[in-house]
Design an enzyme around this catalytic site. Structure first.
Site, short mmCIF file in Angstrom:
data_model
loop_
_atom_site.label_atom_id
_atom_site.label_comp_id
_atom_site.label_asym_id
_atom_site.label_seq_id
_atom_site.Cartn_x
_atom_site.Cartn_y
_atom_site.Cartn_z
N SER A 92 6.79 5.37 5.87
CA SER A 92 5.05 5.53 4.73
C SER A 92 4.86 7.30 4.99
CB SER A 92 4.10 5.15 6.06
OG SER A 92 2.83 4.81 5.21
N HIS B 47 2.98 -3.08 2.74
CA HIS B 47 3.52 -2.05 2.48
C HIS B 47 3.91 -2.23 4.64
CE1 HIS B 47 3.00 2.18 2.51
NE2 HIS B 47 2.22 2.48 3.53
N ASP C 179 4.15 -4.55 -2.34
CA ASP C 179 3.59 -2.93 -1.07
C ASP C 179 2.54 -2.95 -2.72
OD1 ASP C 179 2.79 -0.52 -0.11
OD2 ASP C 179 5.10 -0.50 0.11
#
Ligand code: MLT
Length: 202
Positions: A102, A183, A152
């Site tokens: 991320s 995610h 996502d």
């Protein structure tokens, strides 16, 4: 930068540069690095920016909207830190493979977008396109795994394939792996990254 360095058993292996997601720290992803390559040295870094008390690697203006000026500044800061760490811990500066999730994947992507020899390779779990409208350096010889989510909410499938094509246009060798868990970083994505690492990085 605040960090942990763990010397591995095998000095010929790459150094795994571990970069956490928003709200994480340098301890979070150590088990993941061990799973990818138990013999490699690990350099795990904490992002220098705080967002409501949550560590990050660069500022953002809103979710998914990056503060470009800070991104450029923080990318250089991390790049300089890698030079210093290689000297301090006596490892090969040209043999670093990033593992980021991320926000950590986004700063790793930004290293690749801005510097020709920042990384030898990268495992990017749920990255976004870090910047648009810039010319990438020549990334020939760099190997990149992208773990993306077909659903996502932070990064659309179109953005994941855009990132793949931007990196490929700069001559990087890119493997795009799809999951269907938003995610999240799942065990099956980690297994796919490990398989890719064993086949590609060795
Ligand atoms: C970012 O700001 O880097 C992305 O939105 C992902 C995250 O929230 O960490």
């Amino acid at each position: 930068m605040k960090h942990i360095f763990q010397k591995g058993n095998d000095p010929t292996k790459p150094v795994l540069l571990v970069l956490h997601g928003t709200g994480g720290n340098e301890l979070d992803m150590l088990p993941i690095a061990g799973r990818i390559d138990a013999d490699a040295s690990v350099l795990s870094v904490r992002g220098n920016v705080l967002e409501n008390g949550m560590p990050r690697f660069f500022r953002r203006l809103a979710e998914g909207v990056f503060d470009e000026e800070d991104l450029i500044f923080r990318t250089k800061e991390l790049h300089d830190f890698l030079d210093e760490a290689a000297e301090k811990y006596q490892f090969d500066r040209d043999n670093i493979v990033a593992i980021g999730y991320s926000n950590g994947a986004n700063i790793a992507g930004s290293l690749l977008f801005h510097y020709e020899n920042a990384l030898k390779g990268a495992i990017l779990h749920h990255p976004m396109v870090p910047r648009r409208g810039v010319e990438l350096p020549n990334l020939e010889g760099k190997s990149i795994f992208i773990g993306a989510g077909s659903n996502d909410p932070m990064c659309s499938p179109e953005e994941s394939t855009e990132l793949q094509s931007l990196l490929e246009s700069a001559n990087a060798n890119v493997h795009l792996h799809w999951e269907n868990w938003g995610h999240q970083l799942t065990v099956s994505e980690l297994e796919a990254a490990k398989k890719w690492y064993e086949e590609t990085i060795k």
